[in-house]
Design a protein around this motif. Structure first.
Motif, mmCIF file in Angstrom:
data_model
loop_
_atom_site.group_PDB
_atom_site.id
_atom_site.type_symbol
_atom_site.label_atom_id
_atom_site.label_comp_id
_atom_site.label_asym_id
_atom_site.label_seq_id
_atom_site.Cartn_x
_atom_site.Cartn_y
_atom_site.Cartn_z
ATOM 1 N N ASP A 1 25.444 69.039 27.431
ATOM 2 C CA ASP A 1 25.091 70.841 27.051
ATOM 3 C C ASP A 1 23.246 70.163 27.998
ATOM 4 N N VAL A 2 22.772 68.764 28.052
ATOM 5 C CA VAL A 2 21.200 69.208 28.717
ATOM 6 C C VAL A 2 21.797 69.339 30.511
ATOM 7 N N TYR A 3 22.973 68.770 30.451
ATOM 8 C CA TYR A 3 23.060 69.001 32.211
ATOM 9 C C TYR A 3 23.521 70.650 32.390
ATOM 10 N N GLU A 4 23.692 71.168 31.452
ATOM 11 C CA GLU A 4 23.804 72.928 31.975
ATOM 12 C C GLU A 4 22.861 73.677 31.693
ATOM 13 N N GLN A 5 21.967 73.146 31.056
ATOM 14 C CA GLN A 5 20.937 73.637 30.751
ATOM 15 C C GLN A 5 19.983 73.993 32.021
ATOM 16 N N ARG A 6 19.450 72.153 32.548
ATOM 17 C CA ARG A 6 19.343 72.246 34.343
ATOM 18 C C ARG A 6 19.990 72.607 35.589
ATOM 19 N N ARG A 7 21.214 72.623 35.130
ATOM 20 C CA ARG A 7 21.986 72.817 36.249
ATOM 21 C C ARG A 7 23.105 74.745 35.846
ATOM 22 N N ILE A 8 22.092 75.482 36.258
ATOM 23 C CA ILE A 8 22.539 76.754 35.420
ATOM 24 C C ILE A 8 23.256 77.443 36.545
ATOM 25 N N GLY A 9 24.457 77.605 35.496
ATOM 26 C CA GLY A 9 26.228 78.394 36.491
ATOM 27 C C GLY A 9 26.821 76.806 37.432
ATOM 28 N N ALA A 10 26.673 75.174 37.008
ATOM 29 C CA ALA A 10 27.384 74.511 36.559
ATOM 30 C C ALA A 10 27.910 73.687 35.701
ATOM 31 N N ARG A 11 29.602 73.393 35.564
ATOM 32 C CA ARG A 11 30.361 73.374 34.548
ATOM 33 C C ARG A 11 30.440 71.305 34.755
ATOM 34 N N PHE A 12 29.976 71.114 33.400
ATOM 35 C CA PHE A 12 29.996 69.625 33.979
ATOM 36 C C PHE A 12 31.199 68.833 34.176
ATOM 37 N N GLY A 13 32.439 69.219 33.493
ATOM 38 C CA GLY A 13 33.155 68.678 33.056
ATOM 39 C C GLY A 13 33.727 68.600 34.854
ATOM 40 N N GLN A 14 33.775 69.546 35.584
ATOM 41 C CA GLN A 14 34.202 69.970 36.558
ATOM 42 C C GLN A 14 33.421 68.695 37.936
ATOM 43 N N VAL A 15 32.261 69.279 38.091
ATOM 44 C CA VAL A 15 31.423 67.859 38.426
ATOM 45 C C VAL A 15 31.997 67.148 38.185
ATOM 46 N N ILE A 16 31.567 66.596 36.958
ATOM 47 C CA ILE A 16 32.350 64.660 37.141
ATOM 48 C C ILE A 16 34.158 64.658 38.018
ATOM 49 N N ASP A 17 34.893 65.688 37.647
ATOM 50 C CA ASP A 17 35.775 65.109 38.584
ATOM 51 C C ASP A 17 35.710 65.444 40.310
ATOM 52 N N ASN A 18 34.775 66.235 40.129
ATOM 53 C CA ASN A 18 34.772 67.059 41.549
ATOM 54 C C ASN A 18 33.984 65.226 42.062
ATOM 55 N N ILE A 19 33.603 64.469 41.366
ATOM 56 C CA ILE A 19 32.609 63.076 42.224
ATOM 57 C C ILE A 19 33.589 62.171 42.134
ATOM 58 N N HIS A 20 34.339 61.634 40.711
ATOM 59 C CA HIS A 20 35.769 61.106 40.764
ATOM 60 C C HIS A 20 36.471 61.276 41.444
ATOM 61 N N ASN A 21 36.641 62.668 42.750
ATOM 62 C CA ASN A 21 37.905 62.667 43.060
ATOM 63 C C ASN A 21 37.067 62.362 44.335
ATOM 64 N N PHE A 22 35.845 62.802 44.900
ATOM 65 C CA PHE A 22 35.444 62.221 46.326
ATOM 66 C C PHE A 22 35.745 60.139 46.324
ATOM 67 N N ILE A 23 35.051 59.586 45.282
ATOM 68 C CA ILE A 23 35.213 58.606 45.241
ATOM 69 C C ILE A 23 35.800 57.904 45.285
ATOM 70 N N LYS A 24 37.134 58.220 45.091
ATOM 71 C CA LYS A 24 38.510 57.617 45.313
ATOM 72 C C LYS A 24 38.565 57.755 46.669
ATOM 73 N N LEU A 25 38.481 58.551 47.359
ATOM 74 C CA LEU A 25 39.575 59.617 48.545
ATOM 75 C C LEU A 25 37.990 58.868 49.503
ATOM 76 N N ARG A 26 37.082 58.553 48.851
ATOM 77 C CA ARG A 26 35.992 57.530 49.965
ATOM 78 C C ARG A 26 36.573 56.535 49.851
ATOM 79 N N ASN A 27 36.890 55.518 49.046
ATOM 80 C CA ASN A 27 37.282 54.185 48.742
ATOM 81 C C ASN A 27 39.038 54.164 49.897
ATOM 82 N N GLN A 28 39.626 55.744 49.854
ATOM 83 C CA GLN A 28 40.802 55.096 51.387
ATOM 84 C C GLN A 28 40.590 55.798 52.581
ATOM 85 N N LEU A 29 39.393 56.684 52.602
ATOM 86 C CA LEU A 29 39.662 57.205 53.918
ATOM 87 C C LEU A 29 38.383 56.697 54.862
#
Length: 331
Positions: A170-198
């Motif tokens: 709730d606090v995140y989405e008040q500071r980042r208007i237009g973003a969805r917290f869950g989507q951002v978390i998933d995006n970063i987690h997926n990036f880290i997994k790819l980073r570790n591989q590639l």
């Protein structure tokens, strides 16, 4: 211009970073190590190499968020944005000049979201192919889809700093208007997994804006727990009032490292030597009209460096109104 026995001054005193891992450094070579040595030693001695170590390049001032407190939001409200994307020809011309000068790094960032540019993967790849050692970017991570993440890593991205202002949805989405917290978390987690591989040499960081109040320190500490062991580091910068233009009392011995390290190239053409120079008050020219080498060696740029080297930063009008000398670490 070199000053010996100069006071050690950290222009990033508003930023604190907690490092979880430096494994990414083991994948770098001696050229990168030398660049990082220069990054610290050049401003410490007020040395002028004849070129900046880094170029901050605003490839676009378009962003998909409208965050309160962000200068871009204020600019959008006042119709001060170009709402354009840098062409491939313009970008290539800048990178070619940078390589010829000896620039070591480039950061895709400023008011816009670099992932909002359709050429962002090509931009990373072009800079790496031309020999730029360190190609990094800031991102709100909302547009970091799987294909984009994979493309950036394969293109040679060296670092990405994710802007997350809170651990509570709730606090995140008040500071980042237009973003969805869950989507951002998933995006970063997926990036880290790819980073570790590639590309394990690509460093990752969570960045937060720190406001006054215990609740914000709690948010930051929660982020440390949440991301510890996943990203390489987490840090925060102290919130500043971008519209406060009051002159401040000089701080004896203080100087800024930025005029000795970087130039900031904005999509409107303006060039400054200061990342917090939101309103282009330290403009030294236009990159569309003047070669980068001439801008760095211009009388305007030299005068700013000279003032800081001589302990007279307060003689520069914009620097006299800077909050950096007064910011304290909040946590």
């Amino acid at each position: 211009m070199t000053v010996t026995n100069a006071p050690q001054v950290d222009s990033s005193a508003d930023f604190r970073e907690y490092v979880f891992s430096e494994e990414w450094k083991s994948h770098k070579g001696p050229d990168f190590d030398e660049y990082r040595r220069l990054w610290h030693d050049v401003p410490a001695s007020c040395q002028d190499l004849g070129y900046p170590l880094n170029l901050d390049i605003e490839t676009t001032d378009i962003c998909n968020l409208s965050c309160p407190g962000c200068p871009r939001t204020v600019m959008a409200e006042n119709d001060q944005l170009t709402m354009r994307r840098m062409s491939r020809e313009e970008y290539a011309r800048l990178i070619d000049q940078a390589v010829e000068m000896g620039v070591k790094a480039t950061k895709l960032m400023y008011n816009g979201e670099p992932l909002a540019h359709k050429d962002v993967i090509w931009q990373v790849e072009y800079a790496k192919n031309r020999g730029i050692l360190d190609v990094i970017m800031n991102s709100n991570a909302t547009l970091l889809r799987q294909d984009t993440a994979e493309g950036l890593l394969k293109a040679g991205l060296d670092g990405i700093f994710f802007s997350i202002d809170a651990a509570s949805p709730d606090v995140y989405e008040q500071r980042r208007i237009g973003a969805r917290f869950g989507q951002v978390i998933d995006n970063i987690h997926n990036f880290i997994k790819l980073r570790n591989q590639l590309r394990p040499s690509c460093r990752t960081r969570i960045s937060m804006v720190m406001f006054e109040g215990e609740e914000w320190r709690d948010q930051f500490n929660a982020l440390r727990v949440m991301w510890g062991g996943l990203v390489d580091s987490i840090g925060y910068s102290v919130a500043t009032d971008y519209e406060d233009r009051s002159v401040r009392t000089p701080v004896p011995g203080w100087r800024c490292s930025q005029p000795f390290q970087r130039m900031v190239l904005k999509i409107n053409g303006n060039v400054t030597v200061c990342c917090p120079d939101t309103w282009d008050e330290l403009k030294i020219g236009d990159w569309r009209e003047t070669p980068l080498k001439d801008l760095w060696n211009s009388d305007a740029a030299k005068a700013i460096r000279k003032a800081h080297a001589e302990g007279a930063y307060h003689s520069v009008d914009r620097c006299a109104r800077c909050s950096y000398p007064f910011l304290e670490k909040a946590v």
